[in-house]
Design a protein around this motif. Sequence first.
Motif, PDB file in Angstrom:
ATOM      1  N   ASP A  44      96.770  16.364  69.095  1.00 50.85           N
ATOM      2  CA  ASP A  44      96.549  17.880  68.900  1.00 50.85           C
ATOM      3  C   ASP A  44      96.049  18.346  67.618  1.00 50.85           C
ATOM      4  OD1 ASP A  44      97.492  18.450  71.264  1.00 50.85           O
ATOM      5  OD2 ASP A  44      99.458  18.434  70.849  1.00 50.85           O
ATOM      6  N   VAL A  47      92.293  17.887  67.805  1.00 57.45           N
ATOM      7  CA  VAL A  47      91.441  18.772  68.551  1.00 57.45           C
ATOM      8  C   VAL A  47      91.510  20.298  67.640  1.00 57.45           C
ATOM      9  CG1 VAL A  47      92.013  20.344  70.518  1.00 57.45           C
ATOM     10  CG2 VAL A  47      92.363  18.047  70.746  1.00 57.45           C
ATOM     11  N   TYR A  87      96.149  27.882  69.466  1.00 55.88           N
ATOM     12  CA  TYR A  87      96.067  26.528  70.271  1.00 55.88           C
ATOM     13  C   TYR A  87      97.508  26.290  70.832  1.00 55.88           C
ATOM     14  CZ  TYR A  87      95.585  21.661  71.379  1.00 55.88           C
ATOM     15  OH  TYR A  87      95.741  20.409  72.115  1.00 55.88           O
ATOM     16  N   MET A  91      98.066  26.942  75.089  1.00 54.12           N
ATOM     17  CA  MET A  91      98.143  25.685  75.613  1.00 54.12           C
ATOM     18  C   MET A  91      99.514  25.884  76.340  1.00 54.12           C
ATOM     19  SD  MET A  91      94.927  24.266  75.912  1.00 54.12           S
ATOM     20  CE  MET A  91      95.614  22.763  76.486  1.00 54.12           C
ATOM     21  N   GLN A  97     101.860  22.197  78.294  1.00 53.70           N
ATOM     22  CA  GLN A  97     101.359  21.070  77.409  1.00 53.70           C
ATOM     23  C   GLN A  97     100.185  21.477  76.672  1.00 53.70           C
ATOM     24  OE1 GLN A  97      99.928  19.131  81.678  1.00 53.70           O
ATOM     25  NE2 GLN A  97     101.206  18.062  80.280  1.00 53.70           N
ATOM     26  N   THR A  98      99.948  20.775  75.450  1.00 56.40           N
ATOM     27  CA  THR A  98      98.739  20.687  74.735  1.00 56.40           C
ATOM     28  C   THR A  98      97.804  19.669  75.150  1.00 56.40           C
ATOM     29  OG1 THR A  98      99.778  19.403  73.100  1.00 56.40           O
ATOM     30  CG2 THR A  98      99.777  21.807  72.940  1.00 56.40           C
ATOM     31  N   LEU A  99      96.547  19.338  74.786  1.00 55.52           N
ATOM     32  CA  LEU A  99      95.806  18.257  75.221  1.00 55.52           C
ATOM     33  C   LEU A  99      96.681  16.935  74.649  1.00 55.52           C
ATOM     34  CD1 LEU A  99      92.312  19.607  74.189  1.00 55.52           C
ATOM     35  CD2 LEU A  99      93.215  19.297  76.476  1.00 55.52           C
ATOM     36  N   GLY A 100      97.120  16.868  73.681  1.00 54.80           N
ATOM     37  CA  GLY A 100      97.931  15.715  73.407  1.00 54.80           C
ATOM     38  C   GLY A 100      99.117  15.533  74.227  1.00 54.80           C
ATOM     39  N   LYS A 101      99.720  16.261  74.667  1.00 48.42           N
ATOM     40  CA  LYS A 101     100.837  16.044  75.682  1.00 48.42           C
ATOM     41  C   LYS A 101     100.191  15.799  76.916  1.00 48.42           C
ATOM     42  CE  LYS A 101     104.229  19.038  73.586  1.00 48.42           C
ATOM     43  NZ  LYS A 101     103.748  19.793  72.600  1.00 48.42           N
ATOM     44  N   ILE A 102      99.155  16.170  77.231  1.00 47.19           N
ATOM     45  CA  ILE A 102      98.433  15.864  78.810  1.00 47.19           C
ATOM     46  C   ILE A 102      98.193  14.448  78.593  1.00 47.19           C
ATOM     47  CG2 ILE A 102      96.252  16.108  79.951  1.00 47.19           C
ATOM     48  CD1 ILE A 102      96.453  19.220  79.263  1.00 47.19           C
ATOM     49  N   ILE A 103      97.378  14.059  77.537  1.00 48.94           N
ATOM     50  CA  ILE A 103      97.000  12.563  77.450  1.00 48.94           C
ATOM     51  C   ILE A 103      98.275  11.712  77.417  1.00 48.94           C
ATOM     52  CG2 ILE A 103      96.119  10.920  75.550  1.00 48.94           C
ATOM     53  CD1 ILE A 103      94.185  13.072  74.851  1.00 48.94           C
TER      54      ILE A 103
END
Length: 173
Positions: A44, A47, A87, A91, A97-103
Amino acid sequence: MSDNQLYESHPPEERIEEQIEILKKHETFVYAGFWMRLWAYVIDLIVIWSINGLVIYPIFRLFNLSLDNTSFFSAITITTTITFYAYFVLMTKFFQQTLGKIIFGLKVETIERNKLDWATVLFREVFGRYLSVTIWLLYIVIAFTKRKQGVHDLLADTTVVHERNAYLIQKQA
C-alpha cells in the motif's frame, strides 16, 4: 474408489459447506497475522508513493509549486498526507480492502460482521491509523491479540481476515 469417483461423490457445494462447518466450529474467521498485514501495508505504501510520484508531484511541477516538504504545513506535505488517508479510507469503505490486502487475500471486517459504515472506516483509517503511524510500535499489538487486531482495529471494532474464509461464511448466511 478412484480419486475422480471420490471427487465426483462430493460436489463443490458440499465441500464448501464442509469448509463452512469447520470454520464455524473454530472462530468463524481466520485472522490475518502481523506479517501478512505488514507486507500488505508495504505494498500500500508503494501504491501511495506511486500515486504521489505519478500524479501529485507532476501537478505541483506543472503549476510551479514548491516541492519543499521541510515544513509540516507545506502544500506538498498536506497534499500527500491527504492522498495517504484518502487511499485507505476510500479503498476500505468501497472494497473492504486496499490493493495490498487484495494481493494477499485479506479483508477488513467488523467484529459483529456488519457492513462497514463511514464512521467506522473514518475512525479506523484516519484516527486509528494516525496513532499507529505516529507510534510505530503500536503495530506490534497485532502479534499479541486474539483476533490479530492493531490499535486502530481495537478502537474501531474491526479486524482483518483472510478473504476466502470471510466469503464462505457470508455465502452461507
